[in-house]
Design a protein around this motif. Structure first.
Motif, short mmCIF file in Angstrom:
data_model
loop_
_atom_site.label_atom_id
_atom_site.label_comp_id
_atom_site.label_asym_id
_atom_site.label_seq_id
_atom_site.Cartn_x
_atom_site.Cartn_y
_atom_site.Cartn_z
N PRO A 72 83.98 -12.59 33.50
CA PRO A 72 84.92 -11.86 34.35
C PRO A 72 85.57 -10.71 33.58
O PRO A 72 85.60 -10.74 32.35
CB PRO A 72 85.96 -12.93 34.69
N CYS A 73 86.11 -9.72 34.32
CA CYS A 73 86.66 -8.53 33.65
C CYS A 73 88.01 -8.82 33.00
O CYS A 73 88.40 -8.18 32.04
CB CYS A 73 86.78 -7.37 34.63
N GLY A 74 88.75 -9.80 33.56
CA GLY A 74 90.04 -10.14 32.98
C GLY A 74 91.19 -9.24 33.42
O GLY A 74 92.34 -9.48 33.07
N GLN A 75 90.89 -8.19 34.20
CA GLN A 75 91.91 -7.19 34.55
C GLN A 75 92.26 -7.18 36.04
O GLN A 75 93.38 -6.87 36.41
CB GLN A 75 91.39 -5.77 34.22
N CYS A 76 91.30 -7.50 36.89
CA CYS A 76 91.49 -7.31 38.34
C CYS A 76 92.44 -8.39 38.89
O CYS A 76 92.81 -9.33 38.20
CB CYS A 76 90.15 -7.35 39.05
N HIS A 77 92.79 -8.26 40.17
CA HIS A 77 93.75 -9.19 40.77
C HIS A 77 93.28 -10.64 40.73
O HIS A 77 94.03 -11.51 40.28
CB HIS A 77 94.10 -8.75 42.20
N PRO A 78 92.04 -10.94 41.17
CA PRO A 78 91.60 -12.34 41.06
C PRO A 78 91.66 -12.85 39.62
O PRO A 78 92.11 -13.98 39.38
CB PRO A 78 90.15 -12.30 41.57
N CYS A 79 91.24 -12.04 38.66
CA CYS A 79 91.27 -12.47 37.26
C CYS A 79 92.70 -12.77 36.82
O CYS A 79 92.95 -13.76 36.13
CB CYS A 79 90.66 -11.41 36.34
N ARG A 80 93.65 -11.93 37.23
CA ARG A 80 95.03 -12.10 36.79
C ARG A 80 95.71 -13.27 37.49
O ARG A 80 96.79 -13.70 37.09
CB ARG A 80 95.83 -10.80 37.01
N LEU A 122 86.06 -15.20 41.15
CA LEU A 122 86.08 -14.21 42.23
C LEU A 122 86.34 -12.80 41.71
O LEU A 122 86.65 -11.90 42.49
CB LEU A 122 87.15 -14.60 43.27
N CYS A 123 86.23 -12.62 40.40
CA CYS A 123 86.43 -11.30 39.77
C CYS A 123 85.69 -10.22 40.56
O CYS A 123 84.55 -10.40 40.97
CB CYS A 123 85.90 -11.35 38.34
N HIS A 124 86.38 -9.08 40.77
CA HIS A 124 85.78 -7.99 41.54
C HIS A 124 84.53 -7.43 40.88
O HIS A 124 83.68 -6.83 41.53
CB HIS A 124 86.79 -6.85 41.74
ZN LIG Z 1 88.13 -9.39 37.16
#
Ligand SMILES: [Zn+2]
Ligand SMILES: [Zn+2]
Length: 343
Positions: free
Chosen positions: A91-99, A105-107
């Protein structure tokens, strides 16, 4: 160091190549892969259905077990030789689902073995945060089922299966059977719908009520067994239109329907029935760390997931293994023996 890897090279072509393996980078772990399962996603890749995402040169595989072979800088709390599995998500770790704790569900989620190099290779470097330690005494081959079992754990969690509920699983493939096992563990009374006699027989051996929807009216059978109520929870794990038609027919009022099977084409859905019965349609995607931990626990407790393993093949026979899974109706889950149990 050199190791062998299985590359998907477009349109049903798999190639085994010797690759140079780099040492693990900072925060990475190098894993000697013991076993790697072949799943429905791998078959979609093999048939060229996911080329846009996968490309035509990718090391596939994402259901695995193995042992730690080397540790990169800054990795703590892990030991060389420890048996492990990898949660194959980046996951990217930055997007809303990640946070908000929803990495699955990472974008811009990347999946190992699909968007990134996967586990069908002898030595595999992965981020340490994706590694889960296995308990001692768990057969390494069986642990290759942790990933698909974690999918089933998330599905059952999403569908909120409660003790005493009537559960219908449409499709007795690998994921359907694992969902059935986990749903029963959650207290559900589980019926499996399956047309393939080999899969139906295994479902029966596992103790489930089995209905062949080509021989009987599935919705009528379920209604008959539940005093006209229908299934409180339906899992659509067949991935076909007949399954989508049956799921709305067989669900009780206020029934919850969890979509597990992949529907890449735009399917038809009986939305009138969804309103008239106030049905809930629930999507479920991948898993979180807690689902991996739960899957490991279920395997350790002896949930019998290993019964779905129908074949073990050498790495050199991977092409044949894929052909068989496409053509042999008796195949359910094939494991590729990469380095084996004594990695
Ligand atoms: Zn993400
Ligand atoms: Zn899979």
């Amino acid at each position: 160091m050199r190791g062998e890897a299985v590359y998907y090279c477009g349109n049903r072509s798999l190639r085994i190549e010797a690759v140079t393996v780099q040492p693990p980078g900072p925060d990475e772990v190098q894993i000697s892969v013991g076993f790697c399962g072949i799943c429905g996603t791998d078959l979609l890749i093999y048939r060229g259905r996911m080329d846009e995402r996968v490309g035509k040169r990718r090391i596939i595989g994402h259901e695995m077990s193995g042992r730690i072979a080397a540790l990169g800088e800054r990795v703590e709390g892990m030991a060389v030789g420890a048996p492990v599995v990898v949660r194959p998500l980046a996951p990217c770790g930055q997007c809303h689902p990640c946070r908000t704790g929803k990495n699955r569900l990472c974008h811009s989620l990347k999946v190992f073995g699909v968007d990134l190099e996967g586990s069908m290779q002898q030595l595999w470097n992965v981020p340490a945060r994706a590694v889960h330690r296995l308990p001692d005494g768990l057969a390494l081959a069986h642990a290759a089922l942790v990933e698909p079992l974690a999918v089933a754990v998330r599905d059952v969690r999403r569908a909120r299966v409660a003790p005493g509920e009537d559960v219908l699983v449409i499709g007795g493939g690998p994921i359907g059977l694992l969902v059935a096992l986990v749903a029963r563990k959650a207290g559900g009374a589980v019926t499996v719908s399956e047309v393939n006699p080999h899969r139906a027989q295994l479902a029966e051996e596992l103790g489930f009520r089995v209905i062949n929807p080509r021989r009987a009216n599935l919705a009528a059978e379920v209604a008959g067994a539940t005093h006209g109520k229908g299934a409180d929870v339906v899992f659509e794990a067949s991935g076909n239109q007949a399954g989508l038609d049956a799921m709305t027919e067989a669900a009780a009022v206020n029934g919850r329907i969890c979509i597990v099977g992949m529907h890449l084409d735009s399917p038809r859905l009986d939305l009138h029935r969804v309103i008239m019965r106030e049905l809930e349609i629930i999507g479920s995607r991948a898993y979180e760390a807690e689902d991996f931990e739960r899957a490991i626990e279920l395997l350790r407790e002896g949930i019998a997931a290993e019964r779905i393993i129908t074949e073990m093949r050498r790495l050199g026979d991977v092409g044949e293994a894929f052909r068989d899974l496409c053509e042999n109706p008796a195949s359910i889950k094939t494991l590729i023996v990469v380095n084996g149990a004594s990695t």
